[in-house]
Structures are given as C-alpha cells and as structure tokens.
Scaffold this active site. Sequence first.
Site, PDB file in Angstrom:
ATOM      1  N   GLY B 120      38.024  62.224  36.740  1.00 43.51           N
ATOM      2  CA  GLY B 120      38.871  63.131  35.975  1.00 43.51           C
ATOM      3  C   GLY B 120      38.073  63.971  34.999  1.00 43.51           C
ATOM      4  O   GLY B 120      38.172  65.210  34.980  1.00 43.51           O
ATOM      5  N   THR B 141      31.871  54.958  36.293  1.00 48.37           N
ATOM      6  CA  THR B 141      32.921  54.366  37.101  1.00 48.37           C
ATOM      7  C   THR B 141      32.732  52.868  37.203  1.00 48.37           C
ATOM      8  O   THR B 141      31.791  52.393  37.815  1.00 48.37           O
ATOM      9  CB  THR B 141      32.976  54.952  38.523  1.00 48.37           C
ATOM     10  OG1 THR B 141      33.680  54.040  39.350  1.00 48.37           O
ATOM     11  CG2 THR B 141      31.612  55.201  39.118  1.00 48.37           C
ATOM     12  N   ASP B 143      34.672  50.969  38.803  1.00 51.54           N
ATOM     13  CA  ASP B 143      35.094  50.582  40.152  1.00 51.54           C
ATOM     14  C   ASP B 143      34.088  50.926  41.236  1.00 51.54           C
ATOM     15  O   ASP B 143      34.261  50.548  42.386  1.00 51.54           O
ATOM     16  CB  ASP B 143      36.403  51.306  40.506  1.00 51.54           C
ATOM     17  CG  ASP B 143      37.558  50.872  39.634  1.00 51.54           C
ATOM     18  OD1 ASP B 143      37.438  49.846  38.953  1.00 51.54           O
ATOM     19  OD2 ASP B 143      38.586  51.573  39.654  1.00 51.54           O
ATOM     20  N   ARG B 178      43.633  22.765  43.405  1.00 49.98           N
ATOM     21  CA  ARG B 178      44.518  23.891  43.188  1.00 49.98           C
ATOM     22  C   ARG B 178      44.029  25.167  43.875  1.00 49.98           C
ATOM     23  O   ARG B 178      42.842  25.314  44.122  1.00 49.98           O
ATOM     24  CB  ARG B 178      44.524  24.196  41.700  1.00 49.98           C
ATOM     25  CG  ARG B 178      45.864  24.185  41.075  1.00 49.98           C
ATOM     26  CD  ARG B 178      45.714  24.452  39.589  1.00 49.98           C
ATOM     27  NE  ARG B 178      46.394  23.443  38.806  1.00 49.98           N
ATOM     28  CZ  ARG B 178      46.203  23.249  37.512  1.00 49.98           C
ATOM     29  NH1 ARG B 178      45.326  23.993  36.853  1.00 49.98           N
ATOM     30  NH2 ARG B 178      46.867  22.327  36.880  1.00 49.98           N
ATOM     31  N   GLY B 186      40.276  47.516  40.553  1.00 50.57           N
ATOM     32  CA  GLY B 186      40.019  48.169  41.836  1.00 50.57           C
ATOM     33  C   GLY B 186      41.308  48.637  42.469  1.00 50.57           C
ATOM     34  O   GLY B 186      41.853  47.969  43.324  1.00 50.57           O
ATOM     35  N   GLU B 238      43.286  44.734  42.385  1.00 53.96           N
ATOM     36  CA  GLU B 238      44.637  45.119  41.953  1.00 53.96           C
ATOM     37  C   GLU B 238      45.332  46.027  42.955  1.00 53.96           C
ATOM     38  O   GLU B 238      46.542  46.070  43.064  1.00 53.96           O
ATOM     39  CB  GLU B 238      44.618  45.773  40.575  1.00 53.96           C
ATOM     40  CG  GLU B 238      43.722  46.982  40.494  1.00 53.96           C
ATOM     41  CD  GLU B 238      43.643  47.595  39.089  1.00 53.96           C
ATOM     42  OE1 GLU B 238      44.599  47.480  38.330  1.00 53.96           O
ATOM     43  OE2 GLU B 238      42.600  48.199  38.791  1.00 53.96           O
ATOM     44  N   ARG B 282      47.973  29.080  41.094  1.00 57.49           N
ATOM     45  CA  ARG B 282      48.095  29.766  39.816  1.00 57.49           C
ATOM     46  C   ARG B 282      47.417  31.119  39.915  1.00 57.49           C
ATOM     47  O   ARG B 282      46.476  31.286  40.687  1.00 57.49           O
ATOM     48  CB  ARG B 282      47.372  28.972  38.710  1.00 57.49           C
ATOM     49  CG  ARG B 282      47.734  27.507  38.644  1.00 57.49           C
ATOM     50  CD  ARG B 282      49.114  27.297  38.058  1.00 57.49           C
ATOM     51  NE  ARG B 282      49.509  25.894  38.150  1.00 57.49           N
ATOM     52  CZ  ARG B 282      49.382  25.026  37.157  1.00 57.49           C
ATOM     53  NH1 ARG B 282      48.902  25.420  35.995  1.00 57.49           N
ATOM     54  NH2 ARG B 282      49.753  23.777  37.306  1.00 57.49           N
ATOM     55  N   LEU B 289      38.906  42.499  30.173  1.00 55.07           N
ATOM     56  CA  LEU B 289      37.629  41.806  29.967  1.00 55.07           C
ATOM     57  C   LEU B 289      36.528  42.392  30.840  1.00 55.07           C
ATOM     58  O   LEU B 289      35.352  42.282  30.526  1.00 55.07           O
ATOM     59  CB  LEU B 289      37.786  40.315  30.278  1.00 55.07           C
ATOM     60  CG  LEU B 289      38.660  39.551  29.296  1.00 55.07           C
ATOM     61  CD1 LEU B 289      38.799  38.108  29.734  1.00 55.07           C
ATOM     62  CD2 LEU B 289      38.071  39.631  27.892  1.00 55.07           C
TER      63      LEU B 289
END
Lengths: 364, 364, 364, 364
Positions: B120, B141, B143, B178, B186, B238, B282, B289
């Site tokens: 941007g 960046t 990412d 677990r 991302g 994400e 979970r 972070l």
Amino acid sequence: MSKKMKICINTGGGDAPGLNAVIEAVTMAAHNRQWDVYGIKCGYAGLLNTDEIIHLTPEKVDGIASTGGTILGTTNKGNPFMMPVTNAAGEIEQRDLSDRVMENFRRLRFDALVAVGGDGSLEIANRFAEKGMPVIGVPKTIDNDMGGTVISFGFDTAVSIATEAIDRLHSTAKSHDRVMVVELMGRNAGFIALNSGISGNADVILIPEIPFDIEKVCDKLMDNELRGHRYAIVVVAEGAVPKGGDVIAKGAGEAGRQHVVLGGIAEYVAKEISRRTGKDSRSLVLGHLQRGGSPSTFDRLLSLRFGAAAVRAIEMGQFNHMVALRSPDIALVPLGEALGIQKRVLTNGDTVLTARDLGICFGD
Amino acid sequence: MSKKMKICINTGGGDAPGLNAVIEAVTMAAHNRQWDVYGIKCGYAGLLNTDEIIHLTPEKVDGIASTGGTILGTTNKGNPFMMPVTNAAGEIEQRDLSDRVMENFRRLRFDALVAVGGDGSLEIANRFAEKGMPVIGVPKTIDNDMGGTVISFGFDTAVSIATEAIDRLHSTAKSHDRVMVVELMGRNAGFIALNSGISGNADVILIPEIPFDIEKVCDKLMDNELRGHRYAIVVVAEGAVPKGGDVIAKGAGEAGRQHVVLGGIAEYVAKEISRRTGKDSRSLVLGHLQRGGSPSTFDRLLSLRFGAAAVRAIEMGQFNHMVALRSPDIALVPLGEALGIQKRVLTNGDTVLTARDLGICFGD
Amino acid sequence: MSKKMKICINTGGGDAPGLNAVIEAVTMAAHNRQWDVYGIKCGYAGLLNTDEIIHLTPEKVDGIASTGGTILGTTNKGNPFMMPVTNAAGEIEQRDLSDRVMENFRRLRFDALVAVGGDGSLEIANRFAEKGMPVIGVPKTIDNDMGGTVISFGFDTAVSIATEAIDRLHSTAKSHDRVMVVELMGRNAGFIALNSGISGNADVILIPEIPFDIEKVCDKLMDNELRGHRYAIVVVAEGAVPKGGDVIAKGAGEAGRQHVVLGGIAEYVAKEISRRTGKDSRSLVLGHLQRGGSPSTFDRLLSLRFGAAAVRAIEMGQFNHMVALRSPDIALVPLGEALGIQKRVLTNGDTVLTARDLGICFGD
Amino acid sequence: MSKKMKICINTGGGDAPGLNAVIEAVTMAAHNRQWDVYGIKCGYAGLLNTDEIIHLTPEKVDGIASTGGTILGTTNKGNPFMMPVTNAAGEIEQRDLSDRVMENFRRLRFDALVAVGGDGSLEIANRFAEKGMPVIGVPKTIDNDMGGTVISFGFDTAVSIATEAIDRLHSTAKSHDRVMVVELMGRNAGFIALNSGISGNADVILIPEIPFDIEKVCDKLMDNELRGHRYAIVVVAEGAVPKGGDVIAKGAGEAGRQHVVLGGIAEYVAKEISRRTGKDSRSLVLGHLQRGGSPSTFDRLLSLRFGAAAVRAIEMGQFNHMVALRSPDIALVPLGEALGIQKRVLTNGDTVLTARDLGICFGD
C-alpha cells in the site's frame, strides 16, 4: 546405612515448566542411593491400571531438566476418590477407586510416592496419606497461589514469557498510538499479571484481588494522552473483575484458559476502552504459551532442588510433608497445613506499592 | 564529489521489526555524506501537516537498530490520494490531497524521499514518483508476500517468534495428549505458517495456497494416534480456507488480525477436530506478538543494508526504484515492476516438498 | 515408481547447529519413501569399523531438529585416504584405507551416502565419488566460506550468538567508558565478524580480507571520544591481520579456535589500544559458544530443506552433487565445482559498504 | 503529608543488570511524590565535581528498566576517602576528599542519597552516613556474596547467561567426545558456578568454598567414560582452588576477571585433565558476558522493587539502612549490620546436596 528403597513418582494437573526437572532429580537422587524408582503415568491413573509403569533410569532422564512438559504425562481429570465410571445402565457415575490404588501401591511394594502437583493433586495425595500411603508432595503452581512455599516452579517461567510478550506489544502499540490489552493467567491470584506488568512497564494492571472501575482505567489513559503518551499497555489477569460485582466477563474462570474466549475479560476491557475513549484498542490472550516449554534457569534449579529434597525427606522418613521454598532454603511443611492456605496478592504488599510508585494504575 | 542532499524518510503500514534499523542506516549513511536527513511522522501525514518533521541526527538514532517499532510512527490509514476529510455538511468524503504533499515536499526543498512500507505505502510512493517526486522504496512485509525481493525484513523475526511459540505448545500438547491449533499471520500468503510449521515440527500446516479438507486433517491425526503419537500441533494461516470454497471462517481476513476472532479459522479447525475425532483440542491466536518487538539479528542486518542501499541509490540518482534482496546482494528494481507481483507459496516448491517429505499434512 | 533404496548418512568436521536437523530430514524423507536409512558414526570411521552403524527410524529422530550437535558424532580427524595407523615398528604412518570403506559400503549394499560436512569432509566424499560411491553432499560451514551456496546452516546461529554477546558487552563498555575487543570465529573469511559487528553496532570491525592499521583504529576511537562517545566495541575475526604482513598474533589460525589464546589477535588489539590511547581496554574470546547449541529458526529450516533435497536428489539419481541454497530455492551443484571455490567477504560488496555508511571503521 | 524532598542517586562498582531499573524506580517513585530527583555521575565523582549532575525526569528513565548498564555511569575507582591525587611534586598520593563531598551534598540541599553498589560502594556510603549524610543503600552483587539480603539483582541474569552458555557447550562436547571447562565469575563465592552448573547439567563443579583434588575430578571423568558418557562439562568459579593450598592459578583473583587469563583456573584444569586422562579438553572464560546486557525478568522486578522501597524508606525517614530481599518481602536492614557479612556457599546446604544427589562431583 539406610535401607534400599523402592519409590515411585507421578505428575498431576496442568503442564508446568519444571516437571521433568523434578523427575530427573528424583530419579538421580534415588539412583545414587541404589534405590529403585518408577514413573506412574498420567497422575493416579497409572496406579489404577499398572500396565504402563516405567522403570526410571539415569539414561531415561538424562538432560530432561531443560525440557518442557512431563515424560510421565499428566491430566486434570481422574481423582481416584471420585472416578467417573460408566455403570451397567450406561450412565456415568463417580466411584471411589482409592482402595484399588492403595492395593496396587502395596502389591508393587512401593515404599513411597513423590506426588508432584497443584492443590488438587496434593489434596488427593493427602487423602492417600491418611489411608497409610507414605507420601512426599512437590508443589506445582504456575499462578503462585499455593500456600506453604515462597514460590513454586513454573511461575518464574510464566512471568518471563508474559514479560517478553508485553515487551513485544510495546513497540506496536507505540508505533500505532494504540491500546493493547493482554490477558494473562490467574483466575484467583494476580501474581503473573502483577509481576510481568511491572517488569514489562505496563500502564494498567487489573487483578482479581483489586476489583477495578473501568472509568478509572480510562481516566488514566486520557491523563497519559495529555502528557504525550498516546499508547498504553493494559495487563489483565483472567480472573480480574469489575467493581460492583456482576461478572461481565462470562468467559473468565475455567473457560478463560481455553480457546473460547467469548466475552473474555481482555476483550471486554478493550471494547470498553474503545467505546469510552475512542482509542484504537486491541486484545490478546496469551493462554497456553505461559505454561509450556523449557523452564527458565530459575525454575530448572528450583525443580531440581525440590526433587532432590523429596528424596532426602524419604530417606529421613519424614512422610506426608511437602517440600517448600523458604528462601534461600528448602523446608518441609506438613501436607495438611500447606493445603489449607490459598495465596493471594497482598494489596498493601511491597510489590503492589512498587507498581503504584511507578505510576501504574489498578483501576481502584 | 556529489552534491549535498536534503532527504526525508517515512514509515507506513503496520509495525514490523526492522523499521528503526532502516531509519538508523538512512540517517547514518546520509550523515556520513554530510547530507541533511529528516523524519516524516506517521506515513504521509507528516507531509500534509509539516509541524512535526524531525531533524534526524546520529544521536537520535544511536542504538535504535535493535529496537522494535518506528520512532517516526506509522499508520494504516491516510492515503493522501484518497484522504477522508469532513466536509462542510459534516459528511466524510475522500479527497485527493496529493498536490499539497508535493507542494510541501518542494517548499521544504527535499531532494528525495525514502519510503519504507508495504504494498500500500509503496503504491502511494509510486504515484508520487509519477508526479515528480524522487522516491526510493524500501519493502516491508511481515508476510513475505511482496514481489521483487527474495525476502524483506520482519519476516525472519515473525517466523522465529512463531516457531518459539510452537515449541512451547509442544510440551503441553504432549503432556496432555492434546491437539493444539495455532493461528499465525498470513491472509493471502502462507509463508509464516509454512516456515514456522516446518521448523517447529508441526503435524499439519494449513495455508491459503492449499485449500484443505478437514477430513484429511482428521485422518492424519488418527493415523498418528495409531502409531502412538497421541498429540498434535496444527499450524494454520489466518487466510487458510477449507476446500469447496464457502469460507466458513468469517473472522479471517482483516478481522483475523484483530482481537475479535469470532469464528476465526483456528477456532473453527479446533472445534471440527474435537467434533470429528473426540480429541481434546484447543486453539490459540498468536496475533500481534508476531509483528512487534526487537528484530532478529537477520532482520537487523537486512534492514541496515536496505537503508544504506537506499542512500547509495539516491547518491547515484537512481530514483523510483525499490531496494531488494537478490541473495547475497542488494539490488535496485523499478518500483512499478515490483508492485505488480504478489508472492505466494509455490505449492510444488522445495519448501512445501520438504514439509511433505517430513510427513507434514496440508489437508489436501 | 522408484525402487526401494538403502541409504546412509554421516556428519564430519566441527560441530554446527543444524546437523541433527539434516539427519532428521534425511531420515523422515527416506522413511516416507519406505527406504531404509542408516547412520554412520564419527565421519567415515563408521565405514571402516562397521560395528556401530545405527538404523535410523522416525522415533530416533523425533524432535532432534531443534537440538544442537549430531547424534552420529563427528570428528576433525580421520581421512580414510590418509589414516594414521601404528605400524609393526610402533611408528605412526598414514595409510590409504579408502578401499576398505568402499568394500564395506558395497558389502552392506548401500545405494547412496549423504555426506554432511565442510570443505574437508566433502573433499573426501568427492574422492569416494570418483571411486564409484554414489554421494550427495550437504555443505556445513559456520564461517560461510564454502562456495556454491549462498549460505549454509550454522552461520545464522553463529551470527546471532555473536550479536547477542556484542549487545551484552555494550552496556558494560558504556557504563565504564571502556573499549571491549571481542574475538569471533573466521580464520580465512570475516563473515561472522562483519555481519554481527554491523548488527551489534560495533565501532570497529577487523577481518582477514581487509588488513588493518592499528593507528587507524586508534584514530577512530579518539575521534569518537571527541564527540562524547567514550566507549567502543571492536569486533575482530580470529584471522584478522595487521597491515605490513608480519603476523603479530601467533595464536591466530588453528589455535585461535582453542583455549590457548596466547597472543591471540583480540588480546593483541586490546593491548595496543591501551598502550597507544591510554583507554581501559579488555578482550574476550567467544570461542566455542558460536558453534554449539540449538540452531536458530533460520538454520533449522535450511537444514531440513537441505536434508529433504538430498533425498530427492538420490531419488532422481543425481549423484555426486551438493545441495545448495540459491535463494529462495534449493539447487544441486556438481560436487567438484563447489569444492573449488573459497568464499571471502567482498571488500566492495554491499555489506562492507553498509558498514562504512554506518561509520564503522575497518582500520584501512 | 510528608515534605517535598530533593534526593539524589548514584551507582558504583562494576556493571550489573538491573542498575537502570533501580534508577527508573527511584525516579518514578520520587516524581509521583512531587519530589525532585538528581543523578550523580560515576559513583561519588559527581559529588566532587558537580558539573554533570542530571535532573532525572520520567521522560529520561522511560523504558530503561529493561536495558543493561547504568545511565549514570559507574566506576571501580574513586573512593573519596582515599582519592588518588597528583601532588605538587608530581607524585600520586591518596587524599581524603570526603569533606568536599559532604559540602557539595549540603550546598545542593539534597535530603538523601540512594547509593546503589556492592560491598565497596556501600562501605563508602556508610562512612558518609557516619558523617551525617542521610543514606539508603541498594545492594548490587553479581556474585551473590553480600550479606543481609537473600539475593540481589544481577545474580539471576548472570546465572541464566552462564546456564545458556553451558547448554551450548554440551552439544559440541558431546559431538566430539570432549571435556569443556568453562570459567565463571566468583572470586570468593561460588554461587554462579554452583547454580548454573546444576541448571546446566554439569558433571563437575569447582568452587572456592570446596577446595578440589584434580585426581578426584579425573576419577569422575573416567568413571563416566566407563559408563559410555564420554564427554564432560566442568564448571569452575574463577576463585576455585586446588587442595593443598598453593594457588597454582595465578590469574585468579582480580586478573581472573580481565582479559589476561594467563594461567587462569579453567586453563589449568583443562590442561591437567588432558595430561592425566588423555582426553581432548578445552577451556573457555565467559568473562564480561555475565555482567552486561539486559536484566532477566526476575532482576528487572527485584531492581524496581528495591528502587521503590528506597524511596519509601526516605519518606519514612529510615536512613542509613539498606533495602534487602526477605522473600517474599522487601525489608530494611541497618547498613552497618549488612556490611559485616560475607555470604559463602554453604557446603552442607541444600543446593550443594542437590548437586551431589544429581551425581555432580566437587572434586573433594
């Protein structure tokens, strides 16, 4: 010379950095006395079903003190005094299987159990002690809320990880003039939030022991803004509660530790700050990151000292005690006595005073 | 000898570890040429309102290379070509204020702008370049999705932090048998999830470039269980999407980076795994972070090299280019060219092949 | 479908963070092809005496990617082409035992060897390749002085550790107005000193590629003092040499890596600075701390990629090649070609230019 | 309400992680009481020559708690009671300039001095207290050898850094079947060596409190070898001494902390082990890395608590005391009392017992 012993060890409750170090120290201290030492899997489950008991040798524990987790596994479920069992009718009922545990313990001719765990696990250990099992407890508490000991292992690591996270959030908050609300562990006691909030240079710390007024929090943030300090770090213990009593944050408590933080306290606080001050506010739940992984140097050493002290207690025949830190020494305290106490942050103790001296706001 | 220059620098977009190192290098490289260098606050805002321009001196940047954030501030808002302004009627409308920026730039007699930012911000820089401003871009960046450069600063730090978090989750997941699902940054590109998932010994990695079938994921976990590996780490970008196209995870995208992860992808995946396999699962969102705090050594060095290269480019008069890493060298690529490319994980590249060779499942 | 292979792997030369990650990736990639994979102990020694060959399984390599060292052991001695052997007369003579290695390799029916090592180890691998052994090399070099690859594993970790050490020395140097001289690895190539010196904000960097004049170094320190900067950090590669050619520092070279640093280069530089400027100067040799312990995230990933690529090369039958980083890809380069090149710091490359732009002095 | 105070603070002796945190806390706690607070440069030098006294404000100390060093500078020289001064004859003589310090202190109308330092600095503070200066001491000791307090700041950081270094040395020692001897700080007290040796899984720990027999050390290493443990880590405090009394290691003591470790204890031990066992042995001196850089979270918090407690002591008028840790509380102990005690490792304390239980050899 003392007799050759045959002892066992289990780890119960949630994961905590240092469990493996306790196991290493117990194994080595027993080995160096020519004793036999065995690992019980998954808390007391391994004394109900004895198929998976492990002979612990120096080779098996070599170097594990610096690793996270527990090679014995652990569990939050499974109190043998109230074990969920499916009955003939297909229903789940709670049954007292403690006699089976006692029977297995005697049949396998164990001389003592080193029980490593929190309130819950040591409470069970104490009940077995009352039934005649020679027990030494090793306290485990991430939250630092267990009585009888100045501190226990896991807490220093948790505070360090939380502080490091807060450090990281500072730069982003500052670069964007943002309020970052970070939720830390501590349902009943705010030690992690208090210590890491001070170390991490937080602006606001909210803990269960000091109910907060969200308006006071907002006042503090706006005062800061007037002085050119346009970003803020708010540290909140999962069990923090607003004044007036109605718990707005439904997710707090047990679920607060889990992934569904619907209405968690940090989210609540971030939203209220946004709404009341117009500031860009974000929240973050640190969660499991605080309780896993490699122990800090402090926790490694403390865990090793606890483990070795437990074996020395067995050697001296001082059963039904818990090892404890009485800085700089390790002491033995009667199990029953230690379990009665729940530690809380002293609201007029020097740590809270330090925070106030530094200008940190508790919202009270 | 080259003429004495008067240059300025700004930082735009989200925070990234290394921004201050770029500022330090630009300042020092300019200073050592006897040039004057100025810092523009908050992206392009500081060229609209020029009250807060900072004279950058060696003293002001001493040691900032190792710190997080940006001493110039940054913002995700504020494109001067489409600036939100409140008009007479009290409505917000977007106005093109780019001429005012050009005017201020010339009035203050700047010879060049070093624009540090992502897609941007560099797109805006490119438009100013077209209007006649001599510009050098420095790509930023987290990412790793910007074209024209092998890598940019911030990415190595993000991958390191994510890997460390995954390391910590291992011990708890293992101690409790677990499944831990951890959501990393991302939206469009899965580089952080891919690299940290491999480094962190994940069992499953879900990235935007490879739509996943939740059933395949569950198959993998149950296969593991049969081999005695009863816990698992699932790393999810994400922007990962289930096959079949309907985006179940509403929170992904912009909001996925924010605190309201209602229906975020990690939570969705954890719930589905619980439901389909009965395993205790979970989720955890690493969030901010990953983008704050001290840059890794790799990112410090890369940022310093970028900053110094930007000043050398100005010295050579090579404007309207972006500095870029062509390992092991720094190159200059035309701004327009670099902006056209959006990098994605190559699904048949060697990194994905490495993951498959290690037995990691992508759910495809 | 490709045939089922039976491969082996060894690690040679000095320790480097990432060796275990290569072993893990080779083992897993082979396992996932249903191949058999074996570990040869201590370089080529394990192919002379085949008693200790290890069957590598997923269980044996689980999680070792994040650990330092090599589970196969390594050695700097033992070139099978010139093996020191005690003869009948009790004298030590060098004998060519390479045929015995070839014989064992064939007798055990290995299809390929993955040789992980530096210049020396890969040179040996190349000679075995010439004798008919199908070999894939994996380059290992802390110093970053091997040709054919942009970088190899271990280097990023070494630079990070060195940078962290420099960071720590800053505060003490500053608090006491002291000059701290820190000696880093790099006998022939100054990459570690250069990269960590820049990242760590050093005042002076001395490397083998740029002979230094101690007077120029002192000039720089006194210039700094006049500007109120009264402390300094001097980073020196172990192979750095004063101009004029006579090597004053006798301990440099092989011994420079060892504990007897009598007359090491750092000590020499610190003493000269004290003598010539009157400033309080101290030296410190970082030594083995640079090459041991956990690999950085970058090195973990690179090592895993190298290991997996080695197995894919075997699958494709592309023997007698070395895996190499051609950012962002992994490439295969002919072993003989790669071995001919010795990388050195480019004295007019952008990294040296960056250092000069930042005001760092090379003493030239 | 208490009167408005005007206080000052200095830092003396060697660098220690946490000094800046004490300064931050004193500044903020004073500021929040509307007091004035000033920083004295370089120990007591700044009260002899008062040109450089700094007005400490919240802006100046913002965020310094997490940084190493001291913004006030420090020095090991310069006791105003015995100041080296060049007399008319050009000779250096020691003169008592303490009256000039007292005069300046009164002239500048300071109400109290917070003196942060070790044995030496607090001894000086105590003498000024006897002359009528209201003083509060803050104990600083990397080595943990000061009495009156369970622990002081800097020690946890030093132990952590040392443990991390030992961790790194393990992998190289193991990969090469080598003995690594690492020398840590501790001239009179072996706390750093003891604690980090236990945490870092050392095989041998040599400390001043337990004179060692090198033959016993070699016995231990050869016993290990017979059990297949062919490498070893030997941790040695700089002040460790062989039994029999003649100090073989000439470099120990003052010089042991400096760069010329000719005949330092680690080198001596490594050489003897090589000579007596034939094992490949190397030594490494950690030196200044232990005392510089960022404080650990534990040390940040302790330093902040100490600083705030010092201001509260001034508020209460409790002068001529030292703040001290009486876990979990902060206490005030009379300065004179605290200075009389020199802490040593208890050779039958639980930490030494823990080490023995783990199988660690002290060479006794």
